[in-house]
Design a protein around this motif. Structure first.
Motif, mmCIF file in Angstrom:
data_model
loop_
_atom_site.group_PDB
_atom_site.id
_atom_site.type_symbol
_atom_site.label_atom_id
_atom_site.label_comp_id
_atom_site.label_asym_id
_atom_site.label_seq_id
_atom_site.Cartn_x
_atom_site.Cartn_y
_atom_site.Cartn_z
ATOM 1 N N MET A 1 0.837 -1.187 0.000
ATOM 2 C CA MET A 1 0.000 0.000 0.000
ATOM 3 C C MET A 1 0.877 1.245 0.000
ATOM 4 S SD MET A 1 -3.076 0.884 2.422
ATOM 5 C CE MET A 1 -4.173 1.983 1.627
ATOM 6 N N PRO A 176 -3.947 -4.510 4.804
ATOM 7 C CA PRO A 176 -4.778 -3.624 5.628
ATOM 8 C C PRO A 176 -6.167 -3.429 5.021
ATOM 9 C CG PRO A 176 -3.088 -2.380 4.465
ATOM 10 C CD PRO A 176 -2.808 -3.822 4.214
ATOM 11 N N VAL A 177 -7.152 -3.376 5.898
ATOM 12 C CA VAL A 177 -8.520 -3.127 5.462
ATOM 13 C C VAL A 177 -8.714 -1.613 5.413
ATOM 14 C CG1 VAL A 177 -10.942 -3.459 6.028
ATOM 15 C CG2 VAL A 177 -9.282 -5.236 6.574
ATOM 16 N N THR A 178 -9.062 -1.130 4.247
ATOM 17 C CA THR A 178 -9.225 0.320 4.105
ATOM 18 C C THR A 178 -10.542 0.628 3.412
ATOM 19 O OG1 THR A 178 -8.103 0.309 1.983
ATOM 20 C CG2 THR A 178 -6.744 0.728 3.911
ATOM 21 N N GLY A 179 -10.996 1.850 3.639
ATOM 22 C CA GLY A 179 -12.178 2.328 2.950
ATOM 23 C C GLY A 179 -11.795 3.003 1.651
ATOM 24 N N ARG A 180 -12.715 3.750 1.106
ATOM 25 C CA ARG A 180 -12.440 4.402 -0.174
ATOM 26 C C ARG A 180 -11.500 5.601 0.037
ATOM 27 N NH1 ARG A 180 -17.517 6.173 1.387
ATOM 28 N NH2 ARG A 180 -17.590 8.422 1.685
ATOM 29 N N ALA A 181 -10.645 5.831 -0.966
ATOM 30 C CA ALA A 181 -9.758 7.006 -1.030
ATOM 31 C C ALA A 181 -8.997 7.217 0.273
ATOM 32 C CB ALA A 181 -10.567 8.256 -1.375
ATOM 33 N N VAL A 182 -8.342 6.167 0.730
ATOM 34 C CA VAL A 182 -7.691 6.272 2.039
ATOM 35 C C VAL A 182 -6.569 7.315 2.044
ATOM 36 C CG1 VAL A 182 -6.262 4.254 1.493
ATOM 37 C CG2 VAL A 182 -6.485 4.975 3.840
ATOM 38 N N GLN A 185 -8.044 10.848 2.007
ATOM 39 C CA GLN A 185 -8.694 11.174 3.274
ATOM 40 C C GLN A 185 -7.666 11.324 4.382
ATOM 41 O OE1 GLN A 185 -12.117 9.285 4.625
ATOM 42 N NE2 GLN A 185 -13.245 9.647 2.763
ATOM 43 N N PHE A 186 -6.612 10.539 4.320
ATOM 44 C CA PHE A 186 -5.573 10.667 5.353
ATOM 45 C C PHE A 186 -4.889 12.034 5.256
ATOM 46 C CE2 PHE A 186 -1.213 10.100 6.887
ATOM 47 C CZ PHE A 186 -1.479 9.657 8.168
ATOM 48 N N PHE B 90 -9.532 6.030 11.576
ATOM 49 C CA PHE B 90 -8.285 5.357 11.232
ATOM 50 C C PHE B 90 -7.860 4.464 12.396
ATOM 51 C CE2 PHE B 90 -8.132 9.170 8.617
ATOM 52 C CZ PHE B 90 -7.727 8.659 7.414
ATOM 53 N N TRP B 133 -8.025 -5.619 12.694
ATOM 54 C CA TRP B 133 -7.512 -4.255 12.561
ATOM 55 C C TRP B 133 -8.014 -3.649 11.266
ATOM 56 C CZ3 TRP B 133 -3.430 -2.500 9.106
ATOM 57 C CH2 TRP B 133 -3.109 -1.151 9.304
ATOM 58 N N MET B 135 -7.583 -0.263 8.999
ATOM 59 C CA MET B 135 -6.750 0.926 8.851
ATOM 60 C C MET B 135 -7.601 2.166 8.631
ATOM 61 S SD MET B 135 -3.628 1.355 6.253
ATOM 62 C CE MET B 135 -3.374 2.895 5.424
ATOM 63 N N HIS B 136 -8.701 2.017 7.957
ATOM 64 C CA HIS B 136 -9.465 3.221 7.593
ATOM 65 C C HIS B 136 -10.910 2.852 7.301
ATOM 66 C CE1 HIS B 136 -10.729 5.809 4.031
ATOM 67 N NE2 HIS B 136 -10.769 6.618 5.053
ATOM 68 N N VAL B 137 -11.808 3.640 7.851
ATOM 69 C CA VAL B 137 -13.222 3.562 7.477
ATOM 70 C C VAL B 137 -13.637 4.974 7.095
ATOM 71 C CG1 VAL B 137 -15.526 2.800 8.125
ATOM 72 C CG2 VAL B 137 -13.552 1.823 9.272
ATOM 73 N N ALA B 138 -14.024 5.140 5.857
ATOM 74 C CA ALA B 138 -14.401 6.480 5.404
ATOM 75 C C ALA B 138 -15.749 6.874 6.008
ATOM 76 C CB ALA B 138 -14.477 6.508 3.880
ATOM 77 N N GLU B 141 -19.465 4.956 5.706
ATOM 78 C CA GLU B 141 -19.037 3.756 4.981
ATOM 79 C C GLU B 141 -19.046 2.558 5.926
ATOM 80 O OE1 GLU B 141 -15.643 3.208 1.697
ATOM 81 O OE2 GLU B 141 -14.897 3.303 3.713
ATOM 82 N N THR B 143 -17.376 -1.201 6.586
ATOM 83 C CA THR B 143 -16.199 -2.022 6.268
ATOM 84 C C THR B 143 -16.266 -3.312 7.075
ATOM 85 O OG1 THR B 143 -14.928 -0.021 5.946
ATOM 86 C CG2 THR B 143 -13.678 -2.018 6.254
#
Lengths: 760, 424
Positions: A1, A176-182, A185-186, B90, B133, B135-138, B141, B143
């Protein structure tokens, strides 16, 4: 990533910034080159194609060696504890850079980089370091937040691999589990956090009480700030080891001849602002102050400063338009009359020939008439006191605090006088003594203007303290032989005083830059100057300027190379930085508070006044008389109540919309349900109060069943409410007034069963 | 949801750093240090506020799994929904809170509650702890996160509360919140690959092996004839008989009967009474577990080889499971083996409790020594010690192949128990 892969680079960049910042703070170019090269090499070695790392045991041995080295370094440089500490942290950081870097090692590197910056803060207040500190803070915020993700990802991967049985046929995924446009957004999140963080930090910076806990640990002192040029009424050679340039305008000065025509003065125009006859030791001079009476004012126009009419002589006028607020009226020697815009309120001290405003500070324009070469009679009529000649045993009158300094000075002064073939002791005859004074002063001035001494505004490499031996002025005279005008003036004055010559330091401005088009002198803050006045008669003081004139003119000249201009631009920023940030102290805090208070109280008063006028206007237009204000008050109260009611209704509707999941419905249906399903939200609130909140994913009827098994009455009421809710929400049934009343009754029953109140 | 907050090592270091910088800044009155102090304080404030906001906006729900197996990953999935529109989340961790004590379980038989109450083990005694774990949930949204547990013992796992925690954004404090959601998962015993020839030895073709039943079916042997029905294959028409009678006649074949195997596990002796050289309770308990695994492995292998299987558990008041062949049936048998509680008192059963007239091969698995008097003479006896010799290694299998595990689990647990827990 990609986001996580970028972490090592960003972390390395942060460490590099801190290394550079510390080396700059220490002014150690050698350390900068070595540490920078080793750090850059570490990236190639550890992250390059071969990816070699230092074994742990080797790095542990190196850390031990560095620790021993720091002990040796400390014994050799006891006066430079911060320098030793800085070098120690640099070496530790370099060792860590060559190690294999796990998330924990990265965290240690970040901590080390923060320690580097803190140590740097203790050693430097330069603009360049400050800029790097700001860059570090912003980059550090990004890296710190990214570190959390990186470390968690690392930990997650490690745990998954460790818990997996040995030799298991499949490796579990650790992506890693991520949402959209990580990534986007970060970055957005970090930007917001950085802005808020900087705002909070500035607030803490501004509001933190200054002066509290000062000198808790006397051994640990920070660097002195760079000093802005400008007029000060006293001299302290220890404040600011470096004076920055400043092109901000202090005042505009015009010289008018007897016919009130503008003219060029011909030589540097020295505008006196403060007289400092007394040296306190430790590089400090105190001003001579006396409480002179207010001047009588005949009305508008010039006010005479003399006690009786003056005989005619060459009288010129300086017209000053100040841009700085001060209570000093700057004027050349010898002022005889003054005119201040804004009326009277002036004091004149005949002993120092200084004019001040009675008010605290002013920036009003003024005009001063002065005689460049006054006669003895004029001096007498100005009320200047007659002084006695120097007695033979003048040394006995020296203040005890500075006797050692003056004795040292005396040895130097006598040597200089011998070299100049001037008598080392003052003659007893009055006329001969004044002639000798002029010879001696000239000898000292010439010595200080010789090539032995050089003019500089940067003394940051010179270690000077109040308790240091020798005295700062003596150190300048015998050791460093570098300094700015205050050093030159201090040295000459003390040389004069040490051999019995009555001399004093004068601070003010020197005007060089005459603008023929504007027919005036432009006096900048950097034109602040210090020079010497030596008494060459019973009432007469002559001006001597020991500062090398060529250097001074060159510094203040308008023609400069590109390098000079760049340096000037940098120093201008440095000056602003120093003035606004580094020298922000308790006084600045109080001043800011005062200004804010004034501004806010003014705004509140204006708002209240505008409201009052508006109410009066409305009252007049409706012709309600005095009772109209009561009506207006009632209307305002009703408006406030209406606004509160609307807000409450809107909040309730939003709550129903969210909790009954009506977001996707079209307008009419949604409005109908918003009016009818209030009882459902009340039921959820009752459950929440009873601490048995219904999970959002669980249907209400199912949850009613669960409650029913425990509390049949409560569960039964809830079941009925849920059925009504289903009928309205999903069955499309229009609940009539009786249904809604029944539902509300059930909610009350439910609340009673659960021993809670129905939320209102 | 109530949030909890606690500093951890990094946080304490951070607070120490703030104090040091604060003292040094006050001592030196150095404005750069005052600003640095401000930045550090801002980090603390942001850490406290943002983590609270993020956690408050998260809704969590456990989705899976229904079953697992010893030695196989047990993947627990969580649905995480961020209710906030603008604030992403995050670095969110999701884990199961350990049960503090054993819980009461009411077992029922079929639709009838038999009222057996027993203490089940908390999940942390059956599984290695793990966490999911994200890393990110928008914003707005949902997940899914996965925690991979590795079961170490068979049995019923009860997950009770989910803990969500994060150290984001600064890593200074660890803020957590707890979501109550009951969930039961059955962990099957570890399965081994049986030697291929072993089943043939248990049930060779013959009297109780492959034979034809007295019912028509899709076998090869002739059963009879009947008149033609629509849909009959032309290949099955008896053309001779058709020609003779002038009507279409179809030949019927006999229905094949698969081989049958009954597996019994002898758990009549209490753990302490097992006759083993190694006298420790741990070794004896391990022998029992191996016996259960061996029984389960035989059942699994037989089912995959086309056998009809049945199970008898000796020593427990557990009904004899008839000879059947279906995934549901296999699931029931494995679930029965999985839910055996070795801590309860055993029931002594006399000779002949096992069906003697059943036309099926018979295998009895003993944890210690063979007890030949339990059943008829043609029974195969295996002991736990033979596990390595009759198997060729562990079997990697997916418990989700077994259908209706949820029903099996539900059948074992009364709904009132779950309701009590949920309401609590």
């Amino acid at each position: 990533m990609r986001l996580l892969r970028s972490y090592p680079v960003m972390s390395f960049a942060l460490v590099l910034v801190s290394l550079i910042a510390l080396c700059l703070a220490q002014g150690n170019v050698g350390l900068l080159v070595v540490a920078g090269a080793l750090a850059a090499l570490s990236w190639y070695i550890t992250e390059g194609p071969r990816s070699k790392h230092l074994p742990r045991w080797v790095s542990n041995v190196l850390v031990l060696a560095v620790s021993l080295h720091v002990v040796v370094d400390l014994t050799q440089n006891r006066h430079d504890v911060l320098g030793v500490l800085g070098r120690f942290i640099v070496l530790l950081t370099l060792i860590k850079l060559y190690e294999r870097r796990t998330a924990r090692d990265h965290a240690q590197l970040l901590t080390l980089s923060l320690l580097l910056m803190v140590t740097g803060c203790l050693q430097s207040t330069d603009l360049l370091f400050g800029g790097l500190l700001i860059v570090y803070a912003i980059l550090g915020m990004y890296v710190l937040l990214l570190h959390q993700l990186y470390a968690a990802h690392d930990e997650n991967r490690r745990v998954r691999l460790e818990t997996m049985p040995q030799g298991y046929r499949l490796a579990p995924s650790h992506r890693p589990v991520t949402g959209r446009a990580v990534a986007g957004q970060f970055r957005w999140f970090v930007s917001a956090v950085t802005v808020i963080g900087l705002a909070i930090s500035v607030t803490v910076f501004v509001l933190f009480p200054r002066g509290v806990g000062e000198d808790l640990i006397p051994q640990l002192q920070g660097p002195s700030a760079t000093r802005r040029p400008g007029f000060t009424e006293e001299i302290n050679l220890l404040t600011g080891t470096r004076i920055t340039d400043s092109r901000s305008v202090a005042m505009e000065v015009s010289v008018l001849d007897e016919t009130a025509k503008p003219m060029e003065f011909g030589r540097p125009l020295l505008l006196r602002g403060s007289v400092l006859p007394q040296y306190d030791g430790g590089g400090q001079w105190s001003p001579q102050t006396s409480q002179s009476p207010l001047l009588d004012s005949p009305g508008s126009g010039f006010i005479s400063l003399s006690q009786s009419p003056l005989e005619t002589g060459r009288t010129l006028t300086v017209q000053v338009k100040p841009y700085i607020r001060t209570n000093v009226l700057f004027a050349p020697m010898l002022p005889v009359a003054v005119e201040l815009d804004g009326g009277p309120g002036l004091r004149f001290d005949a002993a120092t020939q200084l004019i001040r405003t009675a008010r605290q500070e002013s920036s009003a324009a003024y005009r001063v008439r002065f005689q460049p070469s006054p006669s003895d009679r004029t001096l007498e009529r100005m009320g200047i006191p007659r002084m006695k000649t120097t007695p033979r045993n003048f040394e006995r009158r020296w203040p005890s605090a500075i006797q050692p300094v003056l004795r040292s000075m005396q040895r130097v002064a006598r040597q200089l006088l011998q070299d100049a073939s001037v008598a080392t002791n003052p003659p007893l005859d009055e006329d001969a003594q004044y002639a000798w004074v002029q010879q001696a002063a000239r000898a000292f001035e010439q010595y200080l203007q010789s090539e032995t001494f050089s003019y500089t505004l940067d003394l940051s490499d010179v270690v000077v303290t109040a308790s240091s031996d020798p005295d700062p002025v003596m150190q300048f005279l015998t050791e460093t032989q570098r300094g700015h005008c205050e050093y030159f003036a201090s040295a000459m004055t003390l040389l004069c005083q040490s051999v019995g010559v009555d001399a004093r330091v004068i601070t003010g401005f020197v005007a060089y830059e005459y603008d023929p088009a504007a027919q005036s002198y432009l006096v900048l803050q950097s034109n602040a100057h210090a020079w010497v006045e030596v008494r060459t008669g019973p009432r007469r003081y002559s001006t001597y300027d020991p500062t090398p004139p060529a250097t001074l003119q060159e510094l203040h000249s308008t023609t400069a190379s590109i390098t000079d201009r760049l340096r000037w631009v940098y120093e201008r920023f440095d000056g602003t930085w120093s003035e606004q940030i580094i020298e922000f102290d308790r006084g600045a805090q109080q001043e800011m508070t005062r200004k804010l208070d004034e501004r806010w109280s003014q705004r509140i008063v204006e708002a209240l006044e505008a409201t009052r006028e508006w109410a009066a206007g409305v009252n007049r237009s409706f012709k309600l008389g005095s009772a109209g204000y009561i009506w207006l008050g009632l209307v305002a109260l009703a408006a406030v109540i209406a606004v509160i009611a609307v807000v409450k209704v809107m909040r309730r509707f939003l709550s129903i919309r969210r909790r009954a999941r009506l977001e996707h419905m079209d307008g009419a249906q949604q409005r109908r349900l918003l009016r009818q399903l209030g009882f459902y939200v009340d039921m959820l609130n009752v459950l929440q109060r009873a601490k048995i909140r219904k999970p959002r994913w669980q249907p209400p009827l199912m949850y009613a069943g669960i409650i029913e098994s425990e509390q049949p009455n409560a569960g039964g009421a809830m079941r009925e409410i849920a059925e009504l809710f289903y009928a309205a929400r999903f069955g499309g049934q229009m609940l009539d007034r009786n249904d809604i009343a029944r539902a509300k009754q059930l909610v009350t029953t439910l609340a009673g069963e659960l021993n809670v109140r129905v939320p209102r | 949801m109530i949030q909890r907050m606690r500093p951890h090592a990094t946080g304490l270091v951070y607070i120490g750093l703030i104090l040091v910088v604060g003292v040094v800044a006050m001592n030196t009155q150095n404005n750069l240090l005052f600003w640095t102090l401000g930045v550090l304080a801002a980090g603390l404030v942001l850490s406290l506020s943002l983590s609270a906001l993020m956690l408050r906006g998260i809704r969590a729900r456990r989705l899976d799994p229904q079953s697992g197996a010893v030695g196989e990953p047990l993947v627990v999935r969580y649905e995480l929904r961020n209710r906030r529109r603008l604030l992403p989340v995050f670095n969110l961790h999701c884990e199961e809170l350990p049960d503090v004590k054993r819980f009461r379980l009411t077992v029922r038989r079929g639709a009838e509650e038999v009222g057996i109450e027993r203490q089940a083990k908390p999940w942390q005694e059956l599984l290695e702890p793990a966490f999911a774990w994200v890393m990110h949930v928008a914003g707005r949204e949902t997940t899914h996160a996965e925690a991979v547990y590795w079961p170490t013992q068979r049995g019923l796992v009860r997950f009770n509360r989910i803990r969500l925690w994060m150290t984001f954004p600064m890593g200074i404090i660890r803020r957590s919140t707890t979501v109550a959601q009951m969930h039961h998962t059955l962990v099957f015993p570890r399965l081994y690959m049986l030697r291929p020839e072993l089943l043939d030895r248990f049930a060779p073709a013959g009297m109780i092996g492959m034979r034809m039943t007295q019912r028509s079916g899709s076998g090869e042997e002739y059963f009879g004839v009947r008149e033609y029905r629509e849909g009959d294959s032309l290949r099955h028409i008896s053309w001779k008989r058709t020609a003779r009678t002038d009507e279409l006649v179809t030949i019927e074949r006999s229905k094949p009967s698969p081989p049958k195997l009954r597996v019994a596990i002898n758990l009549m002796r209490a753990t302490e009474d097992l006759r083993m050289a190694n006298d420790t309770r741990k070794a004896k308990r391990e022998a029992e577990e191996r016996a259960i695994s061996l029984a389960a492995s035989i059942l699994y292998a037989a089912d995959k080889s086309g056998y009809e299987t049945g199970l008898s558990v000796l020593g427990y008041d557990m009904p004899k499971m008839p000879l059947r062949r279906s995934r549901w049936h296999l699931g029931r048998m494995l679930a029965a083996l999985a839910s055996i509680d070795l801590d309860v008192d055993r029931q002594a059963q006399s000779r002949g409790v096992l069906p003697s007239a059943e036309r099926a091969a018979f295998v009895i698995v003993h944890p210690d020594r063979v007890d030949p008097g339990l059943a008829r003479d043609d029974v195969w006896h295996l002991t736990a010690a033979q596990l390595e010799s009759v198997t060729t290694g562990t079997l990697g299998w997916d418990p989700s192949q077994i259908r209706n595990v949820g029903d099996v689990v539900d059948a074992m647990i009364t709904t009132t128990d779950a309701a009590q827990e949920t309401a609590a």
